[in-house]
Design an enzyme around this catalytic site. Structure first.
Site, mmCIF file in Angstrom:
data_model
loop_
_atom_site.group_PDB
_atom_site.id
_atom_site.type_symbol
_atom_site.label_atom_id
_atom_site.label_comp_id
_atom_site.label_asym_id
_atom_site.label_seq_id
_atom_site.Cartn_x
_atom_site.Cartn_y
_atom_site.Cartn_z
ATOM 1 N N ARG A 168 11.578 35.428 -20.098
ATOM 2 C CA ARG A 168 10.640 36.680 -20.688
ATOM 3 C C ARG A 168 11.388 37.854 -19.926
ATOM 4 O O ARG A 168 11.199 38.105 -18.719
ATOM 5 C CB ARG A 168 9.134 36.533 -20.173
ATOM 6 C CG ARG A 168 8.345 37.449 -20.483
ATOM 7 C CD ARG A 168 8.003 37.636 -22.137
ATOM 8 N NE ARG A 168 7.000 38.691 -22.238
ATOM 9 C CZ ARG A 168 7.336 39.894 -22.647
ATOM 10 N NH1 ARG A 168 8.663 40.353 -22.841
ATOM 11 N NH2 ARG A 168 6.104 40.643 -23.204
ATOM 12 N N HIS A 171 9.896 43.704 -18.110
ATOM 13 C CA HIS A 171 8.940 44.482 -18.847
ATOM 14 C C HIS A 171 7.974 44.721 -18.043
ATOM 15 O O HIS A 171 7.747 44.642 -16.815
ATOM 16 C CB HIS A 171 8.408 43.339 -19.983
ATOM 17 C CG HIS A 171 7.655 42.250 -19.379
ATOM 18 N ND1 HIS A 171 8.249 41.227 -18.990
ATOM 19 C CD2 HIS A 171 6.310 42.074 -19.473
ATOM 20 C CE1 HIS A 171 7.176 40.405 -18.562
ATOM 21 N NE2 HIS A 171 5.988 40.773 -18.739
ATOM 22 N N HIS A 173 3.223 45.964 -18.317
ATOM 23 C CA HIS A 173 1.902 46.159 -19.054
ATOM 24 C C HIS A 173 1.190 47.272 -18.633
ATOM 25 O O HIS A 173 1.133 47.770 -17.253
ATOM 26 C CB HIS A 173 1.283 45.198 -19.021
ATOM 27 C CG HIS A 173 2.013 43.725 -19.208
ATOM 28 N ND1 HIS A 173 2.355 43.027 -20.258
ATOM 29 C CD2 HIS A 173 2.484 42.778 -18.181
ATOM 30 C CE1 HIS A 173 2.909 42.124 -20.235
ATOM 31 N NE2 HIS A 173 3.065 41.791 -18.872
ATOM 32 N N HIS A 216 8.408 43.730 -14.161
ATOM 33 C CA HIS A 216 8.741 42.307 -13.494
ATOM 34 C C HIS A 216 9.403 41.541 -14.659
ATOM 35 O O HIS A 216 9.582 41.906 -15.942
ATOM 36 C CB HIS A 216 7.579 41.495 -13.316
ATOM 37 C CG HIS A 216 6.468 41.574 -14.220
ATOM 38 N ND1 HIS A 216 5.626 42.707 -14.738
ATOM 39 C CD2 HIS A 216 5.928 40.531 -15.122
ATOM 40 C CE1 HIS A 216 4.833 41.945 -15.435
ATOM 41 N NE2 HIS A 216 5.063 40.934 -15.816
ATOM 42 N N GLU A 238 0.659 40.848 -26.645
ATOM 43 C CA GLU A 238 1.779 40.819 -25.875
ATOM 44 C C GLU A 238 3.007 41.461 -26.711
ATOM 45 O O GLU A 238 3.842 41.572 -26.023
ATOM 46 C CB GLU A 238 2.066 39.192 -26.031
ATOM 47 C CG GLU A 238 3.400 38.532 -25.338
ATOM 48 C CD GLU A 238 3.446 38.767 -23.983
ATOM 49 O OE1 GLU A 238 4.252 38.471 -23.030
ATOM 50 O OE2 GLU A 238 2.439 39.410 -23.303
ATOM 51 N N GLU A 359 -16.774 34.987 -18.458
ATOM 52 C CA GLU A 359 -16.091 33.833 -17.791
ATOM 53 C C GLU A 359 -15.106 33.571 -19.144
ATOM 54 O O GLU A 359 -15.513 33.292 -20.203
ATOM 55 C CB GLU A 359 -16.844 32.729 -17.672
ATOM 56 C CG GLU A 359 -16.043 31.481 -17.288
ATOM 57 C CD GLU A 359 -16.868 30.164 -17.234
ATOM 58 O OE1 GLU A 359 -16.398 29.119 -17.586
ATOM 59 O OE2 GLU A 359 -17.815 30.155 -16.578
#
Length: 459
Positions: A168, A171, A173, A216, A238, A359
């Site tokens: 991955r 990048h 966020h 990361h 994403e 939750e």
């Protein structure tokens, strides 16, 4: 005035000529795609299909003849033609229908008699989420956010698979990222805003956390990896992350040259499009080879971005087990608390609610169901399979019952500084018996069996 009248007369005559010259719309009688006008409404010549819909052949599932208010789970797996019936409620369904969906989600098809009105939708099967496929068979990603589950305003999830050595890409966020490894293993790396570095290998059951804005990367080790990411923003997508390839592609190369102190020619082979998920060089077995540190050194262990949750023993309970990770044990993940709950066949995560958070729940293994209760009188029962996401708003009561033949494993995630819930059974057990009796009209014998302990999972 005379001149104006002439103009008006001329325009009127032109309109009449145009109307006469225009072709007439085809009548139904001359158009084979349409029926005759005589078919409108009643006519003695009309005929109707008198198909008998009362002769449907079907069988009932165990418990389907019980009173609807009992609300037993209905297992339609081996029922050839399930029908929306409970006790004396409901009726047959001649079709059309999606029989396979009816079998998988029987409480939607034949809901318990205790369901009432309509709560928010508390269910999203990730099997319905569109896959983003990585390059050269390197992996995939799929997500759940408010686009598909509008009630999930506080959290969103991304399920990702990386094949061996798959990345991955580098990048960051705007949202915080909490993750649990579902299978396999991977190497995670990051650099914080103080220039301190982090690297670790995590395996099945382990957890990591990256604060907002911390860059990361994730790379699968030799056997590949799959993980579940949870973000603290229900609208997170994403596809809207900040990627290293994009920041290089969308800054002038002269600027990159000045910034990185290398010649412009150094950038002639950089990707012109994002990589997102892509194959790479296998990570060295010796992690220290990739452990680069600068003047600020490494991130101190108490602020580490990983937590080896897999090594934490679970607390064994009457109907299963549970273990919790929250900021009390994993300080860097200041806004995330989670419980990994195992429920034995026939067992149930007791009726409860969370006073401090919504939750967000992921069903890792097995099958179960839950009834979401929202005041004053709305209640909806949902069925869940492995790979489904559940979402229960703050203080709305619910349970999770194992309706399958194997262990049910669920991950409950809260946006809270510690994990907490309120148990219905414990609340009743710790309240004066006279008050409970006056309120619920329960017998002394029933009240004497009430527990004063929080059982979490009951058998």
């Amino acid at each position: 005035m005379i001149w104006t009248q002439c103009i008006t007369t001329t325009l009127l005559l032109s309109s009449i000529k145009a109307a006469l010259a225009a072709p007439a719309a085809p009548s139904a009688a001359t158009n084979p795609l349409r029926g005759d006008e005589n078919l409108i409404g009643y006519s003695s010549t009309n005929t109707i299909s008198n198909e008998n819909t009362e002769t449907i052949s079907y069988q009932l599932a165990p418990g389907q003849t019980e009173a609807a208010i009992v609300g037993l789970y209905l297992d339609f797996d081996d029922v050839e033609d399930p029908q929306p019936l409970r006790g004396d409620k409901g009726g047959t369904n001649p079709g059309p229908r999606n029989t396979e969906m009816n079998k998988m989600y029987s409480d939607k098809y034949a809901p318990p008699g205790t369901d009432s009105g309509a709560t928010v939708n508390a269910q999203w099967p990730l099997a319905l989420s569109g896959m983003i496929l990585g390059k050269e068979k390197s992996g995939w990603s799929r997500q759940q956010n408010q686009d598909v589950l509008p009630a999930a305003t506080e959290m969103a999830g991304v399920n990702m698979r990386l094949e061996a050595a798959g990345y991955r890409e580098l990048h960051w966020h705007v949202a915080a990222e909490w993750a649990i490894v579902l299978n396999g293993s991977c190497r995670i790396q990051a650099v914080n805003d103080n220039g301190q570095t982090f690297i670790d290998d995590v395996g099945k059951g382990d957890v990591w956390f990256f604060p907002p804005g911390i860059p990361h990367s994730i790379q699968a080790l030799e056997n590949g990896v799959e993980f579940m990411l949870v973000f603290d923003d229900g609208s997170f997508s994403e596809t809207n992350t900040f990627l290293a390839t994009e920041i290089f592609a969308h800054n002038p190369r002269d600027v990159l040259s000045k910034d990185l102190s290398v010649p412009v020619s150094a950038f002639q082979n950089i990707p012109q499009d994002q990589l997102f998920i892509f194959p790479g060089t296998p990570a060295p077995t010796n992690i220290s080879i990739q452990n680069i540190t600068g003047p600020a050194g490494s991130i101190p262990q108490p602020q580490s971005y990983s937590y080896h949750f897999s090594s934490q023993p679970a607390q064994q309970l009457e109907g299963g087990s549970v273990k919790i990770v929250d900021p009390l044990s994993f300080p860097i993940a200041s806004g995330f608390s989670a419980a990994l709950v195992t429920i034995n066949p026939g067992g149930m995560r007791e009726i409860h609610w969370h006073p401090s958070s919504d939750e967000w729940t992921f069903f890792i293994q097995g099958r179960g169901r839950a009834t979401l209760f929202t005041p004053p009188s709305k209640a909806t029962t949902f069925d869940y399979l492995a790979g489904d996401v559940a979402y229960f708003p703050k203080s709305n009561s619910h349970y999770i019952e194992n309706t399958g033949v194997e262990e049910l494993i669920v991950l409950e995630v809260l946006k809270a500084d510690h994990y907490s819930d309120v148990s219905l059974a414990q609340w009743i057990g710790l309240t004066s018996k006279q008050i409970v009796q006056d309120t619920l009209n329960l017998s002394n014998e029933t009240l004497s069996q009430m527990t004063t302990e929080k059982k979490i999972v009951v058998s």
